[in-house]
Design an enzyme around this catalytic site. Structure first.
Site, PDB file in Angstrom:
ATOM      1  CB  THR A 136      -0.600  -0.409   1.506  1.00  0.00           C
ATOM      2  OG1 THR A 136      -1.493  -1.297   1.481  1.00  0.00           O
ATOM      3  CG2 THR A 136      -1.446   1.181   0.876  1.00  0.00           C
ATOM      4  CG  ASN A 221      -7.370  -0.777   3.625  1.00  0.00           C
ATOM      5  OD1 ASN A 221      -8.589  -1.292   3.494  1.00  0.00           O
ATOM      6  ND2 ASN A 221      -6.408  -1.145   4.045  1.00  0.00           N
ATOM      7  CB  CYS A 273      -4.110  -2.254   7.002  1.00  0.00           C
ATOM      8  SG  CYS A 273      -3.169  -4.107   6.694  1.00  0.00           S
TER       9      CYS A 273
HETATM   10  C1  UGA Z   1      -8.149  -4.016   6.288  1.00  0.00           C
HETATM   11  C2  UGA Z   1      -8.609  -4.564   5.014  1.00  0.00           C
HETATM   12  O1  UGA Z   1      -9.722  -5.071   5.992  1.00  0.00           O
HETATM   13  C3  UGA Z   1      -8.681  -5.466   4.300  1.00  0.00           C
HETATM   14  O2  UGA Z   1      -9.905  -5.667   2.475  1.00  0.00           O
HETATM   15  C4  UGA Z   1      -7.272  -4.721   3.241  1.00  0.00           C
HETATM   16  O3  UGA Z   1      -7.248  -5.782   2.448  1.00  0.00           O
HETATM   17  C5  UGA Z   1      -6.152  -4.800   4.873  1.00  0.00           C
HETATM   18  O4  UGA Z   1      -6.646  -4.121   5.680  1.00  0.00           O
HETATM   19  C6  UGA Z   1      -4.841  -3.932   4.516  1.00  0.00           C
HETATM   20  O5  UGA Z   1      -4.804  -2.860   3.716  1.00  0.00           O
HETATM   21  O6  UGA Z   1      -3.715  -4.512   4.014  1.00  0.00           O
HETATM   22  P1  UGA Z   1      -6.927  -6.180   8.345  1.00  0.00           P
HETATM   23  O7  UGA Z   1      -6.321  -5.323   8.504  1.00  0.00           O
HETATM   24  O8  UGA Z   1      -6.498  -7.867   8.269  1.00  0.00           O
HETATM   25  O9  UGA Z   1      -7.536  -5.656   6.375  1.00  0.00           O
HETATM   26  O10 UGA Z   1      -8.529  -6.529   8.834  1.00  0.00           O
HETATM   27  P2  UGA Z   1     -10.282  -6.300   9.559  1.00  0.00           P
HETATM   28  O11 UGA Z   1     -10.603  -7.758   9.491  1.00  0.00           O
HETATM   29  O12 UGA Z   1     -10.368  -5.164   8.457  1.00  0.00           O
HETATM   30  O13 UGA Z   1      -9.915  -5.791  11.261  1.00  0.00           O
HETATM   31  C7  UGA Z   1      -9.121  -4.741  10.681  1.00  0.00           C
HETATM   32  C8  UGA Z   1      -9.441  -4.023  12.617  1.00  0.00           C
HETATM   33  O14 UGA Z   1     -11.070  -3.429  12.768  1.00  0.00           O
HETATM   34  C9  UGA Z   1      -9.648  -4.864  13.116  1.00  0.00           C
HETATM   35  O15 UGA Z   1      -9.108  -4.906  14.098  1.00  0.00           O
HETATM   36  C10 UGA Z   1     -10.921  -5.495  13.512  1.00  0.00           C
HETATM   37  O16 UGA Z   1     -10.872  -6.350  15.283  1.00  0.00           O
HETATM   38  C11 UGA Z   1     -11.245  -3.610  13.280  1.00  0.00           C
HETATM   39  N1  UGA Z   1     -12.799  -4.362  13.546  1.00  0.00           N
HETATM   40  C12 UGA Z   1     -13.178  -4.608  12.459  1.00  0.00           C
HETATM   41  C13 UGA Z   1     -14.085  -3.426  14.043  1.00  0.00           C
HETATM   42  O17 UGA Z   1     -13.993  -3.230  15.446  1.00  0.00           O
HETATM   43  N2  UGA Z   1     -15.612  -3.888  13.610  1.00  0.00           N
HETATM   44  C14 UGA Z   1     -15.936  -4.293  12.130  1.00  0.00           C
HETATM   45  O18 UGA Z   1     -16.986  -4.474  11.944  1.00  0.00           O
HETATM   46  C15 UGA Z   1     -14.848  -4.905  11.483  1.00  0.00           C
END
Ligand code: UGA
Length: 458
Positions: A136, A221, A273
């Site tokens: 990124t 993101n 991320c």
């Molecule tokens: C995120 C994006 O979802 C991916 O599409 C992207 O490729 C990635 O970043 C990146 O840029 O590499 P990731 O960081 O692995 O993925 O995890 P997520 O599942 O998106 O969760 C991120 C954070 O948000 C976590 O701390 C999670 O607990 C929190 N979250 C997620 C919430 O608090 N509420 C939600 O409804 C969803």
């Protein structure tokens, strides 16, 4: 001509088998998943990293991170994968995927030194090569790298921006079934080769210029993070007015214009991320003379949300000085051992600074992650963390923590107070197990499943 667009399946397999190898630069989370999936598609892959220890472990079949399904896939495709520390191995490859990290610098700008090092180390060869950017990067990086390549006289090296959208914890499944494949280029045929490579996996192809591809990644993101901060603020208002954010999120999300995903309230987003990319997008806007007000609020809300647990604990327990607090989860989310920017670490530091004795447990993180001068104890089991605790805080949504609703677990605690920072437990089941349950944006007890009946607010 597109080398993979074959008229028969057999021809297609042969063409793939005969194709030149591809390189993956960076054996981190994105690089290893990319390596596995490229090998799964039948390509020979040279996976390169400057970290000799990491490469040595990979050569011995030891995958240095916790990601469901990744080790199995790398093992199954091992015949097609070579791990190396030598940049000259990129020579002769058809495509080189850049998968190095771009952490934020103190200024908020993304640190592109690893990307630049990868580009500078490209061997000068005769065979044409296409650099495919998966890291990124700020908008404008592609154009800068094309200039760097020209300055080095590497005219045969093409450039494609191909941002990655996979999530930690479900990366292999995400990579095998992408919703969309974004390919940004200056319009040369390198982009056709990249598109053809990923086509067997499906997903809508978005072909565009390099700057737009770079922006799609950052804006995606940024938007997802905005959704989370929005629902977290709704949760805080729900707390104040006695509504249930889980019911509200579902009621909102059933509108397809809103959607159900990323409306799960809790103690904020973490990981490598969202925090970094939101800062990078805000910074990018700022550097271009535009103040991105909304993203500034998204970040501020997220910081405050991580600390919300402290005020809930103090409301219930008074001073936290000398109290034993079980901190459940260190990873930034379930199914990963990644603790970068984890809300749990901020909580650990805040709790210790309030004088609390913190005993943490995480199903896969067994060592205390970098907490500066702060020291916490790491328990080997969930039960051990709960023993004698004055309260437990669920900081990561590990399914294992649902066991907390078992009365035998609650009995191990000095006071069965559970602050559920991920709204993981069923409040009714928890209450039946004798737990004093407090969620985020949810009434602390719901006696019947009909969501319109609420017994007691916070
Ligand atoms: C995120 C994006 O979802 C991916 O599409 C992207 O490729 C990635 O970043 C990146 O840029 O590499 P990731 O960081 O692995 O993925 O995890 P997520 O599942 O998106 O969760 C991120 C954070 O948000 C976590 O701390 C999670 O607990 C929190 N979250 C997620 C919430 O608090 N509420 C939600 O409804 C969803």
């Amino acid at each position: 001509m597109n080398p993979y667009s074959s008229t028969s399946a057999d021809q297609g397999v042969n063409v793939v088998a005969q194709a030149r190898p591809v390189a993956v630069i960076g054996a981190g989370f994105v690089g290893l998943v990319t390596t596995a999936v490229l090998a799964h598609l039948g390509r020979r892959v040279r996976c390169l990293d400057i970290d000799e220890g990491r490469i040595a472990r990979l050569q011995m079949g030891d995958v240095p991170l916790h990601e469901p399904g990744l080790a199995k896939m790398l093992r199954e495709e091992a015949d097609r994968i070579t791990y190396t520390t030598s940049p000259t191995d990129v020579g002769g490859c058809e495509l080189a995927f850049v998968c190095v990290d771009t952490p934020p610098m103190r200024s908020g700008d993304a640190d592109l030194s690893r990307v630049e090092r990868a580009v500078s180390a490209l061997p000068v060869g005769n065979a044409p090569l296409t650099l495919v950017m998966k890291s990124t990067v700020p908008v404008g990086t592609g154009a800068r790298i094309v200039q760097m390549l020209r300055r080095r006289g590497l005219r045969g090296v093409g450039y494609v921006s191909n941002p990655e959208f996979l999530r930690e914890g479900s990366a292999v499944a995400d990579a095998l079934a992408p919703h969309r494949v974004v390919i940004g280029s200056d319009g040369d045929d390198a982009s056709d080769r990249v598109a053809a490579l990923w086509r067997p996996l499906g997903g809508v192809e978005v072909r565009c210029d390099i700057a737009s591809a770079e922006m799609i990644k950052l804006a995606s993101n940024g938007f997802l993070a905005t959704k989370i901060s929005f629902i977290n603020e709704i949760a805080n208002v729900c707390d104040a007015v006695g509504a249930d954010v889980e019911v509200v999120a579902r009621g909102m999300g059933l509108d397809p214009r809103i959607g159900l995903s990323f409306l799960h309230a809790g103690i904020g987003f973490g990981g490598s991320c969202f925090p970094k990319d939101v800062v990078a997008l805000k910074q990018l806007a700022g550097n271009s003379g535009y103040h991105f007000q909304l993203l500034a609020s998204v970040l501020e809300v997220n910081e405050l949300q991580k600390r919300r647990v402290i005020s809930i604990l103090e409301d219930r327990l008074g001073s936290l000085d000398g109290l034993r607090i079980a901190l459940l989860g260190l990873a930034f989310k379930r199914d990963t051992d990644d603790t970068r920017e984890s809300a749990s670490l901020v909580l650990a530091e805040r709790l210790v600074s309030k004088g609390a004795r913190v005993v943490a447990f995480d199903p896969v993180v067994s060592e205390s992650p970098g907490l500066g001068r702060v020291s916490i104890k790491i328990a080997e089991t969930l039960g051990e963390a709960l023993d004698g605790a004055d309260a437990a805080v669920i900081a990561t949504d590990w399914p294992e923590f649902v066991q907390l609703s078992d009365a035998s677990m609650a009995r191990r605690m000095a006071r069965p107070l559970v602050v559920d920072g991920r709204n993981l437990l069923d409040p009714v089941v928890a209450a039946e197990a004798g737990i004093e349950w407090v969620g985020i944006g949810r009434p602390s007890m719901i006696p019947v499943t009909n969501s319109s009946v609420v017994a007691r607010g916070r």
